[in-house]
Design an enzyme around this catalytic site. Structure first.
Site, mmCIF file in Angstrom:
data_model
loop_
_atom_site.group_PDB
_atom_site.id
_atom_site.type_symbol
_atom_site.label_atom_id
_atom_site.label_comp_id
_atom_site.label_asym_id
_atom_site.label_seq_id
_atom_site.Cartn_x
_atom_site.Cartn_y
_atom_site.Cartn_z
ATOM 1 N N HIS A 1 37.986 12.827 37.222
ATOM 2 C CA HIS A 1 37.595 11.879 36.185
ATOM 3 C C HIS A 1 36.592 10.861 36.720
ATOM 4 O O HIS A 1 35.632 10.507 36.034
ATOM 5 C CB HIS A 1 38.850 11.175 35.657
ATOM 6 C CG HIS A 1 38.608 10.282 34.488
ATOM 7 N ND1 HIS A 1 38.489 10.753 33.200
ATOM 8 C CD2 HIS A 1 38.453 8.937 34.406
ATOM 9 C CE1 HIS A 1 38.275 9.742 32.389
ATOM 10 N NE2 HIS A 1 38.245 8.630 33.077
ATOM 11 N N HIS B 1 39.313 10.029 25.778
ATOM 12 C CA HIS B 1 40.656 9.562 26.101
ATOM 13 C C HIS B 1 41.649 10.613 25.615
ATOM 14 O O HIS B 1 42.572 10.331 24.858
ATOM 15 C CB HIS B 1 40.927 8.181 25.494
ATOM 16 C CG HIS B 1 41.426 7.198 26.502
ATOM 17 N ND1 HIS B 1 42.333 6.206 26.227
ATOM 18 C CD2 HIS B 1 41.177 7.081 27.827
ATOM 19 C CE1 HIS B 1 42.579 5.511 27.317
ATOM 20 N NE2 HIS B 1 41.907 6.020 28.301
ATOM 21 N N GLY C 1 27.209 9.259 29.559
ATOM 22 C CA GLY C 1 28.113 10.338 29.187
ATOM 23 C C GLY C 1 29.366 10.361 30.017
ATOM 24 O O GLY C 1 29.626 9.469 30.828
#
Lengths: 735, 229
Positions: free
Chosen positions: A45, A91, A526
């Site tokens: 992530h 999310h 992004g």
């Protein structure tokens, strides 16, 4: 001291090779806090370790670009001394576990990314994908996510003006919640994360630190399994009230010329923000955790460094402005604490309770993160599907009604009426059209905003699907009269360690890149979300594209609604081929999901888009809508519903079977309406530009009629279009 | 017209209503922070929309105890016009300047849409620019707009002609389908006993120009400006 066992390393999402790299880098066994810091910085992530190689291929430059990827958000010049600041972020995992808070904090995080750069948020959008409507969790997830997005944005005070909602069984175990925020700033007053100067105070701002979200970013970098409910404590809790105070306090502080660098505490909170500010400025950072405002007693250094408590910021301040800055935060009732300082050591040093719990090389934490060139296989090519090989429906009007009322195609009013989409008083085009349009205060300009991707196209052909996502986003901008400025991408895929998934990712990024280059819409920000899998089942490849366009004259923009009776209806763009592969018609009427998606001719997209936007800007058309899901007849029906007026149309004599002409999803096409007197000149000009253009019919009456094929009252179209969503959510709809 | 807009932490529609006042009255209003204890001399006090203090407790409940409140009540009792929109309406009921309470919407979800309002009385500085029974279009955007009061209170409001606006259909008819939140007797806005306090859930400030879809909200601010002129 905690012993660092192989199991502990694995629990932190680090492979044995990655752990060896840590040992080589620091020359000793890390402390538990250090292991946590590496885990936070090196997870997928935060580090983009699987995707970085391919993200570098994306076009990110242009004369309009002030800041491309790598900061909190992208920044693009819009003239008048102003800039638009925007980004989209996922999310997904938190929203599946706890839909309200997961979605709410997704909105909170992306708003923070935008105002961290000095911009006041002026719009929010989102792209949502849920599982099949008949899956047991779907209704609960839709209700929670929508109310979470609304709950945060409505209270914060930003209009949520657009987005997408889709359903597909491949999202049953892994929904997608992608949130986009857009802000406006002075072009010469953008704030960055790069720290400068040695000995400057590092200041903690906002809410207190609690144990919520510890390890969230690591969780977001792993696949799901049936024990996912156990991960609930890793989801954070949002507080839009504190965020609103933080916004006002930050903007006031920024106006006081006190801020050297600023970074929001998002994923991996204090760790990521401190390391990024130091590493970008070639400086070390020393933190004293005893000074961090805590919500709970007895928090360990490990917990503080990995907490993802929301509504927090880290800043490097000018030393002589400290008193002034503190007064601003006290006024807004927010915590303000000097928790460290910049150093010239290039080390990230964390002290807690008189002990040094971490002492790491700061540049390497970021720059030396592992990077993988993962093996991939080229996606298989789908066999062509000729229009003649696709059955006609029993009745075209029944087919249209079924499509207009389908879960993926029906009105999203139930969703967007829960979002305050008018606050700030600048929403010129509300949700439900092609792109939202918001006026820019103090100018004659407006922004057009949209989020698009067609995952079923991407599944069938990730390269064409990637192109199509960008092309459709730009088309939605052109259809309002805007010129595309730039895009933000939110790349949602499965497990990149599987070569077929990596192949989807690589092809989609190539497609996005090619379209972005040809359409002059660079990627300025992004987010990549991988490991979107549950029990080995990956989601559809979903590279969501958020696009921002500029309308130079606010008075000259178009909406989709049919307006004046007797206006002529034209279709303009690429010539129709009746492409039915991967179409909505194929899926909803025939229950098939086969064939290739429609190919995207980027050159035709660019010419058609520029032509249509120019017509709108010169006031030549009264309504405009792009042709996308469901084809030409669905576009006509949506225009009739929006304008509450019908039309009588004829199909051009082009030899296509009627169902292919009506429901084919050929790209680069628009329906426009114009006074009859302009028809000949518009068609002549379009043809001179190498475009196909044909007269379709006339606006008027209470029915949508395609001569010889179908005729349905506008009232029935609307009733069908509006019925499914509220009925489904009330639990009484057909599933 | 000298207008004052009170800002609480969590207020979020103060710019919208400031703009509407400036368009109608030609002068920018002054902002006053909740922590102040006195207001400047003024013709109009506005409690704007938002989520004061997050509205984590009952809506408007904490704002009712803000330091600025005592002076607002005093000036209201002295006859200064007080306009509470959305969260402002909720606050006015909490401090007792208006009767009743705003409960969670009947269908439990936030609602943002244009609604039709029937102007029930023109006998106030807020509604004087409209015609009685005029149907105007104004948006709502709230989670807690379900007006409730006991029957005696409702009867008294009607007897005193203090219902300012009701939700209605395009023709002015009152029906459940046109009521966005379940409010009793379709009440969208009410006046105080002395007719100088108005609380309303819809946002007239958000529909004041054709570019945004309509101008029906402007009349309220123009009426106030005329009354103060």
């Amino acid at each position: 001291m905690t012993e660092i066992t192989p199991q502990l390393v694995a629990d932190h999402g680090l492979t044995p090779d990655e752990y060896q790299k840590i040992l080589d880098l620091i020359g000793r066994t890390p402390t538990l806090t250090e292991l946590g810091i590496f885990s936070a910085m090196w997870n997928e992530h935060c580090s983009y370790k699987s995707s970085k190689k391919w993200l570098r291929t994306l076009p990110t430059d242009g004369p309009q670009v002030i800041q491309g990827p790598g900061e909190n958000a992208g920044v693009v010049d819009i003239g008048d001394g102003l800039a638009v600041v925007f980004k989209m972020e996922s999310h997904n995992h938190p929203s599946f576990i706890e839909p309200y808070q997961g979605a709410a904090t997704g909105v909170g995080g992306i708003l923070r990314d935008v105002f961290t750069m000095g911009a006041r948020p002026v719009a929010a959008l989102n792209a949502l994908r849920f599982g099949s409507p008949d899956h047991e969790k779907t209704r609960h997830l839709v209700a929670g996510v929508v109310s979470g997005i609304g709950g945060y944005g409505n209270s914060f005070g930003v209009p949520t003006v657009g987005g997408e909602v889709n359903f597909h069984p491949r999202y049953n175990g892994n929904i997608l919640v992608n949130a986009m925020a857009v802000g406006i700033a002075r072009a010469d007053e953008i704030f960055y994360a790069k720290a400068t100067g040695v000995g400057n105070p590092v200041v903690y701002l906002g809410s207190k630190t609690g144990r919520d979200g510890v390890g969230g970013a690591t969780m977001a970098s792993a696949e799901f399994d049936d024990r996912i409910e156990e991960k609930r404590p890793t989801v954070q809790v949002g507080d839009p009230f504190s965020e609103k105070l933080l916004l006002e306090a930050c903007l006031e502080l920024m106006a006081s010329d006190s801020v050297i660098a600023i970074q929001d505490m998002g994923a991996a909170g204090l760790t990521c923000s401190a390391v990024e500010m130091g590493a970008k400025g070639d400086l070390g950072v020393a933190l004293d955790l005893g000074k961090v405002p805590c919500r709970e007693d007895g928090m360990t250094a490990y917990e503080m460094m990995l907490s993802e408590s929301q509504e927090r910021m880290l800043m490097v301040l000018k030393p002589d402005k400290r008193v002034e800055a503190e007064a601003i935060f006290t006024k807004w009732g927010l915590d303000f604490a000097v928790v460290g300082e910049t150093t010239d050591t290039l080390r990230f040093v964390v002290d807690h309770g008189g002990q040094t719990v971490a002492n790491l090389p700061i540049k390497e934490l970021g720059d030396e993160a592992p990077e993988y060139d993962r093996p991939f296989t080229e996606p298989p090519v789908r066999e062509a599907l000729a229009a003649e090989d696709v059955e006609a429906p029993d009745a075209l009007d029944d087919a249209l009604l079924k499509i207009l009322g389908a879960p993926d195609m029906c009105s999203r009013r139930w969703v967007w009426e829960q979002y305050d989409h008018i606050i700030q008083g600048n929403t010129l085009v509300r949700p439900g059209g092609d792109a939202a349009v918001i006026r820019i205060d103090g100018t004659e300009k407006a922004l057009a905003l949209t989020v698009d991707v067609t995952p079923r196209y991407c599944e069938a052909d990730p390269f064409e699907g990637g192109k199509q996502a960008v092309a459709e986003a730009c088309r939605n901008l052109w259809a309002t009269g805007a010129t595309p400025l730039a895009i933000t991408d939110n790349l949602n895929f499965g497990n990149p360690e599987r070569p077929d998934i990596m192949g989807q990712f690589v092809a989609a990024v190539r497609g996005v890149g090619e379209a972005s280059r040809v359409l002059s819409a660079p990627v300025v920000s992004g987010n990549v979300s991988l490991y979107n899998e549950t029990n080995g089942q990956a989601i559809l490849p979903t590279p969501a594209i958020g696009a921002v366009g500029l309308i130079k004259d606010v008075a000259a923009h178009a909406t989709i609604a049919f307006k004046d009776n007797s206006d002529a209806i034209l279709v303009i763009g690429a010539p129709p081929t009746g492409h039915l592969g991967q179409s909505i018609y194929l899926r909803e009427i025939l229950g098939r999901e086969d064939g290739p998606p429609p190919p995207v001719d980027l050159d035709a997209e660019k010419r058609a888009g520029a032509f249509v936007a120019d017509l709108i800007q010169r006031g030549r058309v009264n309504a405009c809508h792009d042709v996308s899901d469901g084809g030409l007849v669905v576009a006509l029906a949506e225009m009739a519903i929006a304008g509450d007026v019908g039309a009588i149309c004829e199909l051009p004599d082009d030899g296509l079977p009627p169902h292919a002409a009506l429901f084919g999803e050929d790209q680069a096409r628009y329906v426009v309406t114009t006074p009859p007197v302009r028809v000949d000149s518009i068609i002549a000009r379009a043809e001179a530009d190498g475009l196909f253009a044909a007269w379709l019919g006339t606006v008027g009456g209470e029915r949508l009629t395609v001569e010889g094929h179908l005729s349905i009252s506008v009232a029935r179209l609307r009733e069908t279009h509006e019925r499914w969503f509220p009925a489904y959510m009330a639990g009484s709809g057909s599933e | 017209m000298k207008a004052v807009i009170v800002q609480f932490p969590g207020t979020n529609r103060e710019r919208d209503i400031a703009h509407a006042i400036e368009v109608a009255a030609g002068a920018a209003p002054q902002f006053v922070w909740h922590a102040e204890t006195s207001l400047p001399a003024c013709d109009l006090i506005v409690l704007p929309g938002g989520f004061s203090y997050g509205d984590y407790l009952r809506v408007g409940a904490i704002a009712a105890h803000a330091p600025i409140m005592a002076d607002i009540v005093k000036k209201a009792n002295d006859g200064v016009a007080v306009l509470g929109v959305c969260n402002g309406f909720q606050i006015l009921t909490e401090i007792g300047l208006l009767p009743g309470v705003l409960m969670r919407n009947a269908d439990m979800t936030f609602v943002c849409r244009d609604v039709h309002l029937r102007v029930e009385t023109t006998d106030s500085v807020f509604t004087r620019a409209y015609r009685r029974r005029q149907v105007i279009t104004v948006p709502v955007a709230h989670h807690d707009g379900n007006y409730f009061a006991d029957e005696t209170t409702l009867d008294a409001l009607e007897a005193d002609n203090r219902v300012a606006f009701r939700y209605c259909d395009t023709n002015g008819a009152i029906d459940p389908a046109s009521n966005p939140n379940g409010s009793q007797r379709a009440i969208a806005g009410i006046l105080g006993e002395n007719r100088n306090v108005l609380g309303m859930m819809p946002h007239p400030e958000n529909l004041i120009e054709m570019a945004l879809g309509g101008t029906d909200g402007l009349g309220l601010f123009e009426g106030l400006a005329q009354a103060a002129a």
